[in-house]
Design a protein around this motif. Structure first.
Motif, PDB file in Angstrom:
ATOM      1  N   ILE A 245      -5.021  11.812  -5.432  1.00  0.00           N
ATOM      2  CA  ILE A 245      -3.994  11.492  -4.446  1.00  0.00           C
ATOM      3  C   ILE A 245      -4.614  11.648  -3.065  1.00  0.00           C
ATOM      4  O   ILE A 245      -5.232  12.675  -2.775  1.00  0.00           O
TER       5      ILE A 245
ATOM      6  N   SER B 139      -2.242   7.857   2.726  1.00  0.00           N
ATOM      7  CA  SER B 139      -2.422   6.429   2.972  1.00  0.00           C
ATOM      8  C   SER B 139      -2.527   6.107   4.461  1.00  0.00           C
ATOM      9  O   SER B 139      -2.972   5.025   4.826  1.00  0.00           O
TER      10      SER B 139
ATOM     11  N   LYS C 297       0.017   5.714   6.213  1.00  0.00           N
ATOM     12  CA  LYS C 297       1.236   4.961   6.509  1.00  0.00           C
ATOM     13  C   LYS C 297       2.449   5.845   6.235  1.00  0.00           C
ATOM     14  O   LYS C 297       2.339   6.893   5.618  1.00  0.00           O
TER      15      LYS C 297
ATOM     16  N   VAL D 219       1.196   8.181   0.323  1.00  0.00           N
ATOM     17  CA  VAL D 219      -0.053   8.518  -0.373  1.00  0.00           C
ATOM     18  C   VAL D 219      -0.516   7.343  -1.219  1.00  0.00           C
ATOM     19  O   VAL D 219       0.268   6.473  -1.598  1.00  0.00           O
ATOM     20  N   GLN D 220      -1.805   7.351  -1.506  1.00  0.00           N
ATOM     21  CA  GLN D 220      -2.379   6.404  -2.459  1.00  0.00           C
ATOM     22  C   GLN D 220      -2.697   7.181  -3.717  1.00  0.00           C
ATOM     23  O   GLN D 220      -3.248   8.280  -3.653  1.00  0.00           O
TER      24      GLN D 220
ATOM     25  N   GLU E 164      -4.582   7.143  -7.450  1.00  0.00           N
ATOM     26  CA  GLU E 164      -5.576   6.496  -8.289  1.00  0.00           C
ATOM     27  C   GLU E 164      -5.550   7.157  -9.663  1.00  0.00           C
ATOM     28  O   GLU E 164      -5.756   8.365  -9.786  1.00  0.00           O
TER      29      GLU E 164
END
Length: 83
Positions: A42, A45, A47, A52-53, A55
């Motif tokens: 995690i 991001s 933003k 969060v992004q 994977e």
């Protein structure tokens, strides 16, 4: 449910478990498998949305491990319904 105790003789003697313990063992076994099969990273991001992004990485795990018994250590650590 007649195999819930893990003893096949109980099934022959028609002993059954009317608690959720039998199901809980399957849920725990599946959760332990998933914890070996997948890992996650995690990262922010930058933003507002999504914040969060995520994977997901899938690892090679032999599916036959689902047929193995839960160890005493795993049961003591995760078997909270047993208390």
């Amino acid at each position: 449910m007649t195999w819930a105790t893990g003893n096949p003789l109980d099934a022959l003697m028609q002993k059954s478990d009317s608690t959720n313990e039998y199901d809980n063992f399957f849920v725990l076994l599946d959760a332990l498998y998933a914890s070996k099969k997948f890992s996650y990273k995690i990262a922010p991001s930058g933003k507002t949305y999504p914040a969060v992004q995520l994977e997901e990485t899938s690892h090679d795990v032999n599916a036959k491990s689902l047929g193995e018994s839960i160890t005493k250590e795993e049961l003591e650590k995760y078997g909270v319904w047993k208390k």
